[in-house]
Design a protein around this motif. Structure first.
Motif, PDB file in Angstrom:
ATOM      1  N   HIS A  55     -28.537   3.172-127.426  1.00 30.29           N
ATOM      2  CA  HIS A  55     -29.395   2.834-126.294  1.00 30.29           C
ATOM      3  C   HIS A  55     -28.702   1.957-125.257  1.00 30.29           C
ATOM      4  O   HIS A  55     -29.112   1.944-124.097  1.00 30.29           O
ATOM      5  CB  HIS A  55     -30.663   2.118-126.791  1.00 30.29           C
ATOM      6  N   TRP A  56     -27.691   1.208-125.678  1.00 28.96           N
ATOM      7  CA  TRP A  56     -26.998   0.323-124.731  1.00 28.96           C
ATOM      8  C   TRP A  56     -25.668  -0.075-125.315  1.00 28.96           C
ATOM      9  O   TRP A  56     -25.578  -0.395-126.516  1.00 28.96           O
ATOM     10  CB  TRP A  56     -27.842  -0.916-124.452  1.00 28.96           C
TER      11      TRP A  56
ATOM     12  N   GLY B 189     -16.673  -8.950-115.218  1.00 29.14           N
ATOM     13  CA  GLY B 189     -15.757  -8.292-116.135  1.00 29.14           C
ATOM     14  C   GLY B 189     -16.436  -7.456-117.204  1.00 29.14           C
ATOM     15  O   GLY B 189     -15.794  -6.627-117.840  1.00 29.14           O
ATOM     16  N   ALA B 190     -17.741  -7.665-117.430  1.00 25.86           N
ATOM     17  CA  ALA B 190     -18.453  -6.885-118.451  1.00 25.86           C
ATOM     18  C   ALA B 190     -18.544  -5.433-118.012  1.00 25.86           C
ATOM     19  O   ALA B 190     -18.633  -5.121-116.828  1.00 25.86           O
ATOM     20  CB  ALA B 190     -19.845  -7.457-118.686  1.00 25.86           C
ATOM     21  N   LEU B 191     -18.506  -4.544-118.981  1.00 21.64           N
ATOM     22  CA  LEU B 191     -18.489  -3.114-118.711  1.00 21.64           C
ATOM     23  C   LEU B 191     -19.592  -2.419-119.505  1.00 21.64           C
ATOM     24  O   LEU B 191     -19.592  -2.456-120.735  1.00 21.64           O
ATOM     25  CB  LEU B 191     -17.127  -2.539-119.131  1.00 21.64           C
ATOM     26  N   MET B 192     -20.545  -1.795-118.793  1.00 23.84           N
ATOM     27  CA  MET B 192     -21.534  -0.945-119.452  1.00 23.84           C
ATOM     28  C   MET B 192     -20.958   0.458-119.480  1.00 23.84           C
ATOM     29  O   MET B 192     -20.540   0.978-118.449  1.00 23.84           O
ATOM     30  CB  MET B 192     -22.869  -0.943-118.700  1.00 23.84           C
ATOM     31  N   THR B 193     -20.910   1.045-120.674  1.00 23.76           N
ATOM     32  CA  THR B 193     -20.396   2.395-120.806  1.00 23.76           C
ATOM     33  C   THR B 193     -21.544   3.360-121.064  1.00 23.76           C
ATOM     34  O   THR B 193     -22.654   2.929-121.387  1.00 23.76           O
ATOM     35  CB  THR B 193     -19.348   2.475-121.935  1.00 23.76           C
ATOM     36  N   PRO B 194     -21.276   4.666-120.945  1.00 25.26           N
ATOM     37  CA  PRO B 194     -22.346   5.631-121.182  1.00 25.26           C
ATOM     38  C   PRO B 194     -22.953   5.505-122.579  1.00 25.26           C
ATOM     39  O   PRO B 194     -22.268   5.168-123.544  1.00 25.26           O
ATOM     40  CB  PRO B 194     -21.636   6.979-121.020  1.00 25.26           C
TER      41      PRO B 194
ATOM     42  N   ALA C 151     -25.443   8.220-119.413  1.00 24.92           N
ATOM     43  CA  ALA C 151     -25.035   7.375-118.290  1.00 24.92           C
ATOM     44  C   ALA C 151     -24.918   5.930-118.761  1.00 24.92           C
ATOM     45  O   ALA C 151     -25.537   5.547-119.766  1.00 24.92           O
ATOM     46  CB  ALA C 151     -26.066   7.470-117.164  1.00 24.92           C
ATOM     47  N   PRO C 152     -24.158   5.122-118.042  1.00 26.33           N
ATOM     48  CA  PRO C 152     -24.092   3.694-118.385  1.00 26.33           C
ATOM     49  C   PRO C 152     -25.442   3.017-118.158  1.00 26.33           C
ATOM     50  O   PRO C 152     -26.232   3.448-117.318  1.00 26.33           O
ATOM     51  CB  PRO C 152     -23.054   3.132-117.416  1.00 26.33           C
TER      52      PRO C 152
END
Length: 183
Positions: free
Chosen positions: A87-88, A114-119, A124-125
């Motif tokens: 889910h995240w 700097g944090a990165l949300m990925t798919p 989708a992210p």
């Protein structure tokens, strides 16, 4: 005091002081999961669910010495997919960070620099809320991993599996908090 009793007392004193020297346990918590149930706002607003798709607040404490970054994930092991449902996924959270506010999963400006949300498994992210099939209860687990590296060597489009693989190779400690969700 006889010699055996003195030795035992000395051993006990050393054991107690050695135990006190260990760091506190790495823990995670979420006010939105505190009741043991996923809050209505954390549910998706699609596929028949009527939530607001707001990622939960997450905080953690007592990261081990040497922590250089964190990865935060939310996973549903009970999703009827054969492989669960991500889910995240947020990687490269700086070591100075100890929390993510509610809603950060749909508003990247709330994430630390700097944090990165990925798919995720939604394709989708960003955060995708809970939406278990009607009549079932699923277990949603927030996991915070303390890592020994500053940044995961993965592309911005990394899958949850790749994030898990690379982060597991660099994990110092793991903290989790879970809640049940149903509709």
């Amino acid at each position: 005091m006889n010699k055996r009793l003195k030795t035992a007392a000395g051993f006990l004193a050393v054991s107690v002081s050695a135990s006190a020297a260990f760091a506190a346990e790495f823990t995670a918590e979420s006010k939105d999961f505190a009741s043991g149930k996923v809050a209505q706002a954390q549910f998706a607003g699609i596929m028949g669910c009527t939530g607001k798709n707001v990622s939960p607040d997450i905080s953690w404490s007592n990261a081990p010495e040497g922590t250089k970054s964190f990865v935060v994930t939310i996973y549903d092991k009970d999703a009827p997919t054969g492989s669960g449902w991500w889910h995240w996924v947020v990687a490269n959270i700086p070591a100075s960070t100890t929390s993510l506010p509610a809603g950060a999963g749909t508003d990247a400006s709330q994430l630390p620099k700097g944090a990165l949300m990925t798919p995720t498994d939604f394709g989708a992210p960003g955060y995708g809320g809970a939406c278990p099939p009607e009549g079932t209860e699923h277990d949603y687990t927030i996991t915070v991993k303390a890592l020994s590296i500053d940044k995961l060597p993965v592309p911005d489009t990394a899958t949850p599996a790749l994030i898990g693989f690379v982060s597991n190779m660099n994990t110092l400690a793991v903290a989790t908090v879970s809640a049940k969700g149903s509709r």
